[in-house]
Design a protein around this motif. Structure first.
Motif, PDB file in Angstrom:
ATOM      1  N   SER A  24       0.828  -1.205   0.000  1.00 58.65           N
ATOM      2  CA  SER A  24       0.000   0.000   0.000  1.00 58.65           C
ATOM      3  C   SER A  24       0.859   1.250   0.000  1.00 58.65           C
ATOM      4  CB  SER A  24      -0.900   0.025   1.248  1.00 58.65           C
ATOM      5  OG  SER A  24      -1.787  -1.061   1.271  1.00 58.65           O
ATOM      6  N   ARG A  71      -9.771  -1.005  -4.782  1.00 58.24           N
ATOM      7  CA  ARG A  71      -8.395  -1.034  -4.254  1.00 58.24           C
ATOM      8  C   ARG A  71      -7.932   0.364  -3.837  1.00 58.24           C
ATOM      9  NH1 ARG A  71      -4.249  -2.263  -7.495  1.00 58.24           N
ATOM     10  NH2 ARG A  71      -5.258  -1.533  -9.423  1.00 58.24           N
ATOM     11  N   ASN A 111      -4.253   0.442  -2.138  1.00 59.41           N
ATOM     12  CA  ASN A 111      -4.042  -0.863  -1.517  1.00 59.41           C
ATOM     13  C   ASN A 111      -3.955  -1.946  -2.583  1.00 59.41           C
ATOM     14  OD1 ASN A 111      -4.289   0.390   1.033  1.00 59.41           O
ATOM     15  ND2 ASN A 111      -6.500   0.040   1.061  1.00 59.41           N
ATOM     16  N   SER A 112      -3.457  -3.096  -2.186  1.00 59.29           N
ATOM     17  CA  SER A 112      -3.350  -4.242  -3.103  1.00 59.29           C
ATOM     18  C   SER A 112      -2.711  -3.829  -4.426  1.00 59.29           C
ATOM     19  CB  SER A 112      -4.737  -4.845  -3.361  1.00 59.29           C
ATOM     20  OG  SER A 112      -5.341  -5.237  -2.152  1.00 59.29           O
ATOM     21  N   LYS A 168      -0.488  -3.467  -7.720  1.00 53.03           N
ATOM     22  CA  LYS A 168      -0.052  -4.415  -8.734  1.00 53.03           C
ATOM     23  C   LYS A 168       1.060  -3.785  -9.570  1.00 53.03           C
ATOM     24  CE  LYS A 168      -4.853  -5.985  -9.219  1.00 53.03           C
ATOM     25  NZ  LYS A 168      -5.974  -6.163 -10.169  1.00 53.03           N
TER      26      LYS A 168
END
Length: 122
Positions: free
Chosen positions: A17, A67, A84-85, A87
């Motif tokens: 994050s 996200r 968040n999360s 990629k």
């Protein structure tokens, strides 16, 4: 006139994050909608999220929905993007932008920050 300064970018592992901040100068900032955009190398600048002047309405690109969260604190003249999360495909320079009307395209915003780099490693 509104001047914008982004901060909070950095290097993070996938799944991690970051929280980006967009600090504004100008006592009328609370009357501006703010958008976050991002631009990866070789790609067009794309919409990420936007928030109305009051904070009561928020909008997200499908790629970040669920996200990322956009919020604002008008008392502090700051807009945030909680990510968040993360990629690897989120890697880009992130820009905040402000205008009196909320939009989804870069040309709809008159005021821009200098950008902050977000790099997500796999």
């Amino acid at each position: 006139q509104v001047q914008l300064v982004e901060s909070g970018g950095g290097l993070v592992q996938a799944g991690g994050s970051l929280r980006l901040s967009c600090a504004a100068s100008g006592r009328t900032f609370s009357s501006y909608a703010v958008g976050w955009f991002r631009q990866a190398p070789g790609k067009e600048r794309e919409f990420v999220a936007a928030i109305s002047w009051s904070g009561g309405n928020t909008y997200y690109a499908d790629s970040v929905k669920g996200r990322f969260t956009i919020s604002r604190d008008n008392a502090k003249n700051t807009v945030y993007l909680q990510m968040n999360s993360l990629k690897p495909e989120d890697t880009a320079v992130y820009y905040c932008a402000a205008d009196t009307l909320l939009g989804y395209y870069p040309h709809e915003y008159d005021y821009w920050g200098q950008g902050t780099q977000v790099t997500v490693s796999s």
